[in-house]
Scaffold this active site. Structure first.
Site, PDB file in Angstrom:
ATOM      1  N   ASP A   8      31.849   0.299 139.199  1.00  0.00           N
ATOM      2  CA  ASP A   8      31.556   1.442 138.350  1.00  0.00           C
ATOM      3  C   ASP A   8      30.048   1.685 138.407  1.00  0.00           C
ATOM      4  OD1 ASP A   8      30.422  -0.520 136.798  1.00  0.00           O
ATOM      5  OD2 ASP A   8      31.646  -0.149 135.021  1.00  0.00           O
ATOM      6  N   CYS A  63      30.852  -4.567 137.925  1.00  0.00           N
ATOM      7  CA  CYS A  63      30.535  -3.739 136.762  1.00  0.00           C
ATOM      8  C   CYS A  63      29.285  -4.338 136.133  1.00  0.00           C
ATOM      9  CB  CYS A  63      31.701  -3.678 135.781  1.00  0.00           C
ATOM     10  SG  CYS A  63      32.196  -5.281 135.087  1.00  0.00           S
ATOM     11  N   THR A  65      28.831  -6.766 133.819  1.00  0.00           N
ATOM     12  CA  THR A  65      28.872  -8.229 133.743  1.00  0.00           C
ATOM     13  C   THR A  65      29.906  -8.840 134.669  1.00  0.00           C
ATOM     14  OG1 THR A  65      30.511  -8.179 131.961  1.00  0.00           O
ATOM     15  CG2 THR A  65      28.170  -8.151 131.312  1.00  0.00           C
ATOM     16  N   HIS A  96      39.737 -24.394 142.869  1.00  0.00           N
ATOM     17  CA  HIS A  96      40.717 -24.809 141.864  1.00  0.00           C
ATOM     18  C   HIS A  96      41.695 -23.707 141.463  1.00  0.00           C
ATOM     19  CE1 HIS A  96      37.976 -28.304 140.262  1.00  0.00           C
ATOM     20  NE2 HIS A  96      38.291 -28.414 141.555  1.00  0.00           N
ATOM     21  N   HIS A 131      46.157 -28.564 141.809  1.00  0.00           N
ATOM     22  CA  HIS A 131      45.753 -27.196 141.484  1.00  0.00           C
ATOM     23  C   HIS A 131      46.832 -26.183 141.888  1.00  0.00           C
ATOM     24  CE1 HIS A 131      41.883 -28.851 140.534  1.00  0.00           C
ATOM     25  NE2 HIS A 131      41.730 -29.311 141.769  1.00  0.00           N
TER      26      HIS A 131
END
Length: 363
Positions: A8, A63, A65, A96, A131
Site C-alpha cells: 500500500d 505496509c 508495519t 519453524h 514443526h
C-alpha cells in the site's frame, strides 16, 4: 520462481528495493504497488490468493508495519504470513513456521534492511519434524469449521462436531484398552449422534394428528430421501447407529481394496439403491487417512447417478481431507475429530489404530 509482490502507500518506499532484490532471482507478479492511498487488505488478498492458487510460489507484502498485511493475508486458505522486520524473525519464521508470505514494514525497515531480511528468508529451509506436525495442526484448523451450521454452497464444508457427548465417546474409542464390544457400541453411538446433527436442516411439512385429547398440527419430514453407503468393512460399524435415527434410509455397500503395486483403490463390490440419484447420500468410513478409498467411493456413487454425496467419518487427517476435496470439491465432510497428521505407515496420529480390526476383533 514467481513471487507475488504488493504494497500500500505506506509500504511503497520499499518497492524498488524488493524489485531490485528479486532481479535475476525470480519473476515478480505485481499485485498492487501504489504510492497513492490504498486499503492494504485489497492488495494482501490479491497477492495471497496468487500464492494460494499456485500462480506464485511465495509472496512479499509491505505496509507501514507489515502487521496489517499479515493479518489480511492469513485470511486466505493455505497462507502462512507474518511481519518479519528483522533477519532472525525471518529465519525462524521459515525454519519453524514455513512462511510462504513475508510482510515488511515500510516505516520500520530501510531498503537495505529489507534486502537482508529477504536474503535470510529465502536462504532458510523449513526444518520439518516436530514443526511439520504443528504446521499441519494449523492447516487442520483452517480446513475445518467448529459449528454444524452454515449454508450449503458450491464448495464442500468440513464440519467438526464438538458436542461434549461426541468428544467424550471419541476419547473412549481412542483408548487401546476399550474392548471390541464397547468399541462397536461406541462407534454406533457416535454415528447416531453425528447424523442427528447432520440432518438438523431437513425440510418439514405440516400434518394433522389426533392426540388422546384433541386435534393438533404436527410435523413430518417433507419427503426427503436418504441413503447410507458404508465402505467395507469398517463403515459397517456405523450403519446401525444411523438407522436408529433414520430407519427409512436405504443402505448400499461399496467394497474396495488397495492394488499392492499401484496402491490405488480397486472396486470389488458395489451395490447401491436403484433410486440413488434421488437421494442425499452419506458415504460412511470411520477413518479418513490418505483419502484414496473415500474419494474412490464417492466417485462410484456419482458414476451411478448420485447427485448429493457427503462423507461421514469419525476421525480424519488433513491429508485425507485435502485428497477428497481435490477430487470432489463440492462434497461435505462430516467428522468427529480432526487429528494432526499421518505417520510413515499411513496411520492417523494420534488416531485409534485400525478401525476395522477393532470393530471385528481381528487383531
Amino acid at each position: 520462481m514467481i513471487v507475488a509482490v504488493g504494497c500500500d502507500h505506506a509500504g511503497f518506499a520499499l518497492k524498488s528495493a524488493v524489485r531490485e532484490f528479486f532481479e535475476g532471482k525470480a519473476e515478480v507478479l505485481d499485485c498492487g504497488l501504489t504510492e497513492t492511498p490504498a486499503d492494504y487488505p485489497d492488495v494482501a488478498f490479491a497477492a495471497a490468493k496468487a500464492v494460494s492458487e499456485g500462480r506464485a510460489e511465495i509472496g512479499v507484502l509491505m505496509c507501514g508495519t507489515g502487521i496489517g498485511m499479515s493479518v489480511a493475508a492469513n485470511k486466505i486458505k493455505g497462507i502462512r504470513a507474518a511481519a518479519c522486520n528483522d533477519a532472525e524473525s525471518a529465519r525462524l519464521g521459515k525454519a519453524h513456521n514455513n512462511l510462504n508470505v513475508i510482510c515488511l514494514g515500510g516505516r520500520v525497515v530501510s531498503p537495505d534492511q529489507a534486502k537482508a531480511i529477504l536474503d535470510v528468508w529465502l536462504a532458510t529451509s523449513f526444518e520439518g519434524g516436530r514443526h511439520l506436525a504443528r504446521v499441519n495442526k494449523i492447516a487442520a484448523a483452517e480446513s475445518s469449521t467448529l459449528s454444524t451450521g452454515g449454508e450449503e454452497g458450491e464448495e464442500g464444508r468440513v464440519v467438526v462436531f464438538n458436542h461434549p457427548l461426541v468428544q467424550h465417546k471419541i476419547g473412549m474409542i481412542r483408548d487401546k484398552n476399550t474392548s471390541v464390544k464397547e468399541f462397536r457400541e461406541l462407534v454406533q453411538e457416535i454415528a447416531g449422534l453425528m447424523v442427528y446433527e447432520i440432518t438438523r436442516n431437513l425440510s418439514l411439512s405440516e400434518t394433522s394428528v389426533e392426540t388422546p385429547v384433541a386435534s393438533t398440527t404436527a410435523y413430518t419430514l417433507a419427503g426427503k430421501k436418504l441413503a447410507v453407503v458404508p465402505v467395507l468393512r469398517a463403515g459397517l460399524g456405523m450403519v446401525d447407529g444411523i438407522l436408529q435415527i433414520i430407519p427409512n434410509a436405504k443402505v448400499g455397500h461399496i467394497g474396495l481394496y488397495r492394488n499392492p503395486e499401484t496402491l490405488d483403490p480397486v472396486e470389488y463390490y458395489c451395490k447401491l439403491p436403484q433410486d440413488i440419484g434421488e437421494r442425499d447420500v452419506f458415504v460412511l468410513d470411520p477413518m479418513l487417512a490418505t483419502g484414496g478409498s473415500a474419494a474412490a467411493a464417492i466417485s462410484l456413487v456419482k458414476e451411478r447417478g448420485g447427485q448429493k454425496v457427503s462423507l461421514v467419518c469419525l476421525i480424519a487427517a488433513p491429508e485425507g481431507i485435502k485428497k477428497v476435496h481435490a477430487a470432489h470439491p463440492e462434497a461435505d465432510i462430516f467428522i468427529a475429530a480432526l487429528d494432526s497428521h499421518l505417520n510413515d505407515h499411513g496411520y492417523i496420529v494420534p488416531g485409534l489404530g485400525d478401525a476395522g480390526d477393532r470393530l471385528f476383533g481381528t487383531k
